[in-house]
Design an enzyme around this catalytic site. Sequence first.
Site, PDB file in Angstrom:
ATOM      1  N   CYS A   1       0.298   3.562   3.076  1.00 29.63           N
ATOM      2  CA  CYS A   1       0.747   3.211   4.000  1.00 29.63           C
ATOM      3  C   CYS A   1       2.258   3.178   4.201  1.00 29.63           C
ATOM      4  CB  CYS A   1       0.500   1.478   4.239  1.00 29.63           C
ATOM      5  SG  CYS A   1      -1.402   1.179   4.190  1.00 29.63           S
TER       6      CYS A   1
ATOM      7  N   CYS B   1       0.778  -1.306  -0.007  1.00 33.78           N
ATOM      8  CA  CYS B   1       0.156  -0.030   0.042  1.00 33.78           C
ATOM      9  C   CYS B   1       0.837   1.344   0.026  1.00 33.78           C
ATOM     10  CB  CYS B   1      -0.909  -0.087   1.066  1.00 33.78           C
ATOM     11  SG  CYS B   1      -1.874   1.340   1.596  1.00 33.78           S
TER      12      CYS B   1
END
Length: 147
Positions: free
Chosen positions: A72, A69
Amino acid sequence: MSTTRQIVCGHCGRINRLPAERAAQGARCGACHQPMFTAHPIEVDEEAFSRHVASSDIPVLIDVWAPWCGPCRAIAPMFERAAQQLEPNVRLLKLNSDNAPALSSRLNISGIPTLLLMRGGREIARHSGAMDARSIVAWTESNLTRS
């Protein structure tokens, strides 16, 4: 008789009792003798997550993330900086949702990154999406004041 706080060691997972009047900043684990707080988030699996959330008397801020991600990965250094400001009043944990899909499902994680703020074993706030370190600290402190 002094009151104590229970704090879970991020190194060995042992529950430590710390007198309320004693500063947590320099405290060391009674079992492994490592510092209780290092100003860095702790990577946890399902078992460690449950132990920290259920057994710690201090609030817990969890970054639910995944290695693939992009947002992230962008929030990771911000979460690291937030740990330097929030510890030892808040324990910061990182939970890889790919490694803990059942727990992520139980927590109703529908998007990542998601920050969960928990105290006394219950969720008190949630935020999805990336934030900078200053925003993470402000969001955390604001939600702790309200709860």
